[in-house]
Design an enzyme around this catalytic site. Structure first.
Site, PDB file in Angstrom:
ATOM      1  N   HIS A  64       6.676   2.773 -10.269  1.00  0.00           N
ATOM      2  CA  HIS A  64       8.028   3.241  -9.953  1.00  0.00           C
ATOM      3  C   HIS A  64       9.060   2.115  -9.933  1.00  0.00           C
ATOM      4  O   HIS A  64       8.784   0.999  -9.507  1.00  0.00           O
ATOM      5  CB  HIS A  64       8.058   4.060  -8.662  1.00  0.00           C
ATOM      6  CG  HIS A  64       7.733   3.344  -7.383  1.00  0.00           C
ATOM      7  ND1 HIS A  64       8.694   2.774  -6.596  1.00  0.00           N
ATOM      8  CD2 HIS A  64       6.557   3.140  -6.732  1.00  0.00           C
ATOM      9  CE1 HIS A  64       8.121   2.255  -5.506  1.00  0.00           C
ATOM     10  NE2 HIS A  64       6.829   2.455  -5.566  1.00  0.00           N
ATOM     11  N   ASP A 167       7.382  -3.865  -4.058  1.00  0.00           N
ATOM     12  CA  ASP A 167       7.088  -2.426  -4.116  1.00  0.00           C
ATOM     13  C   ASP A 167       8.246  -1.754  -4.832  1.00  0.00           C
ATOM     14  O   ASP A 167       9.294  -1.535  -4.225  1.00  0.00           O
ATOM     15  CB  ASP A 167       6.911  -1.891  -2.693  1.00  0.00           C
ATOM     16  CG  ASP A 167       6.709  -0.386  -2.639  1.00  0.00           C
ATOM     17  OD1 ASP A 167       6.500   0.227  -3.695  1.00  0.00           O
ATOM     18  OD2 ASP A 167       6.771   0.172  -1.523  1.00  0.00           O
ATOM     19  N   GLU A 197      10.271   7.465  -6.482  1.00  0.00           N
ATOM     20  CA  GLU A 197       8.956   7.547  -5.827  1.00  0.00           C
ATOM     21  C   GLU A 197       9.094   7.484  -4.327  1.00  0.00           C
ATOM     22  O   GLU A 197       8.394   8.197  -3.593  1.00  0.00           O
ATOM     23  CB  GLU A 197       8.051   6.401  -6.317  1.00  0.00           C
ATOM     24  CG  GLU A 197       6.597   6.509  -5.852  1.00  0.00           C
ATOM     25  CD  GLU A 197       6.295   5.853  -4.502  1.00  0.00           C
ATOM     26  OE1 GLU A 197       5.184   6.020  -3.991  1.00  0.00           O
ATOM     27  OE2 GLU A 197       7.187   5.169  -3.940  1.00  0.00           O
ATOM     28  N   GLU A 198       9.983   6.629  -3.851  1.00  0.00           N
ATOM     29  CA  GLU A 198      10.074   6.367  -2.403  1.00  0.00           C
ATOM     30  C   GLU A 198      10.569   7.576  -1.610  1.00  0.00           C
ATOM     31  O   GLU A 198      10.496   7.582  -0.389  1.00  0.00           O
ATOM     32  CB  GLU A 198      10.982   5.153  -2.140  1.00  0.00           C
ATOM     33  CG  GLU A 198      10.454   3.827  -2.693  1.00  0.00           C
ATOM     34  CD  GLU A 198       9.206   3.305  -1.980  1.00  0.00           C
ATOM     35  OE1 GLU A 198       8.752   3.931  -1.014  1.00  0.00           O
ATOM     36  OE2 GLU A 198       8.691   2.257  -2.421  1.00  0.00           O
ATOM     37  N   ASP A 220       0.695   0.408  -8.085  1.00  0.00           N
ATOM     38  CA  ASP A 220       1.622   0.268  -6.960  1.00  0.00           C
ATOM     39  C   ASP A 220       1.052  -0.767  -5.986  1.00  0.00           C
ATOM     40  O   ASP A 220      -0.077  -1.227  -6.149  1.00  0.00           O
ATOM     41  CB  ASP A 220       1.808   1.631  -6.264  1.00  0.00           C
ATOM     42  CG  ASP A 220       3.168   1.769  -5.575  1.00  0.00           C
ATOM     43  OD1 ASP A 220       3.762   0.747  -5.185  1.00  0.00           O
ATOM     44  OD2 ASP A 220       3.615   2.909  -5.415  1.00  0.00           O
ATOM     45  N   HIS A 306       7.780  -2.788   2.438  1.00  0.00           N
ATOM     46  CA  HIS A 306       9.055  -2.197   2.864  1.00  0.00           C
ATOM     47  C   HIS A 306       9.828  -3.121   3.803  1.00  0.00           C
ATOM     48  O   HIS A 306      10.430  -2.668   4.773  1.00  0.00           O
ATOM     49  CB  HIS A 306       8.866  -0.792   3.496  1.00  0.00           C
ATOM     50  CG  HIS A 306       8.500   0.252   2.481  1.00  0.00           C
ATOM     51  ND1 HIS A 306       8.573   1.594   2.723  1.00  0.00           N
ATOM     52  CD2 HIS A 306       8.075   0.135   1.192  1.00  0.00           C
ATOM     53  CE1 HIS A 306       8.197   2.256   1.630  1.00  0.00           C
ATOM     54  NE2 HIS A 306       7.891   1.388   0.696  1.00  0.00           N
TER      55      HIS A 306
HETATM   56 CO    CO Z   1       7.069   1.992  -1.247  1.00  0.00          CO
HETATM   57 ZN    ZN Z   2       5.520   1.847  -4.044  1.00  0.00          ZN
END
Ligand code: CO
Ligand code: ZN
Length: 333
Positions: A64, A167, A197-198, A220, A306
């Protein structure tokens, strides 16, 4: 390293992936036969079979493009901006961090200091300070609904790297590098750089619907159990690419898991097995679109996911690219 740096430093919260997509488009265009952008903003790169075989199938590789972000909900009289999360934003990882809007406006996250403020504070106890003196000035710079992302430089830490948005820009990097290395694939390959995606793997859903893959592999980041007092998890930085077995929304098809292990052993690719007890990836959706696809995930172990300082190991990245390229070259028949 230059490409990783560019990928991570580019602005791209969910639904605002244009800049990342342009960068990837520019990088991969000479390595595939067809490039398409769909309605959700996925970049779909197709590579036709390069050798004849009895069986050809459609394989979807997916990473992503979007990163977590903040969206402006309210502008206060004195020019402070209130915000809501776009994706999984942890309040304790926001405090005193810098953010940047697509326009280039930079801000710093402050927090209310009244005694009733919960500890740790919640996101609605925080605000963004962009230096505006009042609402009018702030409104000239930023509008309701504008998104910001964390703002940090990429740095090398020994053979490791720290950055925001590893990420999943590091997953995008792995897909790009694998795409470059694949020379003699027998299958119809689709390298998908997915959107949103998130916020629930939305791009992966339309991408998989259009492609109708028989096999799918997402790339990922995943968590680790290798920092002081971390949750118990058998994944560590520097121990190789992580072949996922299960996460909270996904169980890898055993056939795919075994095939990945077989490829890794044969090519002396260092790997570890991953069970993630929280979180998931695009594969959880790709697996159940239409009649389903035999799916798996290659994960890049990453610390502090994150946050503005996600850390992964460049050795693990290389092992991931190798296993990805080998899978793309030989398929899963
Ligand atoms: Co993420
Ligand atoms: Zn991710």
């Amino acid at each position: 390293m230059e490409l990783i740096k560019k990928l991570c430093e580019t602005f791209g919260p969910s639904g605002r992936e244009e800049s990342v997509r342009k960068l990837i488009q520019h990088t991969v265009k000479t390595y595939c036969d067809e490039l398409k952008v769909d309605a959700l903003g996925n970049l779909i790169c197709r590579k036709k079979p390069r050798r004849k075989a009895k069986n050809t199938s459609r394989i979807m590789f997916c990473a992503h493009m979007d990163e977590i972000g903040l969206i402006i909900t309210h502008i206060e009289k004195r020019g402070f901006l209130r915000f809501a999360p776009v994706g999984g934003v942890y309040s304790e990882r926001c405090l005193a961090q810098r953010v940047k809007f697509e326009s280039g406006i930079v801000g710093i996250i402050g927090v209310e200091t009244k005694p009733e403020t919960p500890k740790p504070p919640r996101l609605d106890n925080m605000f963004i300070d962009i230096g505006a003196r009042n609402r009018k000035e702030a409104e000239r710079l930023v509008k309701i609904g504008d998104m910001a992302t964390f703002y940090q430089r990429v740095e090398k830490l020994q053979g490791r790297i720290v950055a925001k948005a590893l990420d999943d820009r590091i997953g995008c990097y792995c897909l790009i590098e694998a795409l470059k290395r694949v020379k003699k694939n027998k299958d119809e390959l689709y390298f998908v750089f997915s959107a949103q995606e998130e916020v629930g793997a939305r791009g992966a859903r339309t991408g998989a619907y259009a492609i109708e893959p028989e096999y799918a592999l997402a790339v990922d980041v995943t968590g680790t159990g290798d920092t002081p007092q971390s949750p118990r998890m058998a994944v560590a930085l520097g121990e190789g690419t992580a072949i996922k077995v299960k996460d909270s929304n996904f169980i890898t098809h055993p056939f795919i898991k075994d095939r990945l292990i077989q490829y890794a052993r044969k090519n002396k690719i260092i790997y570890q097995l991953e069970v993630l007890e929280y979180g998931t990836t695009d594969a959880s959706v790709i697996q159940i679109v239409r009649e389903g696809a035999l799916s798996g995930v290659l994960s890049i172990p990453s610390r502090y996911i994150h946050s503005t300082g996600e850390v992964c190991d460049l050795g693990d990245v290389e092992q991931t690219i190798r296993l990805l390229a080998c899978s793309a070259e030989n398929g899963f028949e």
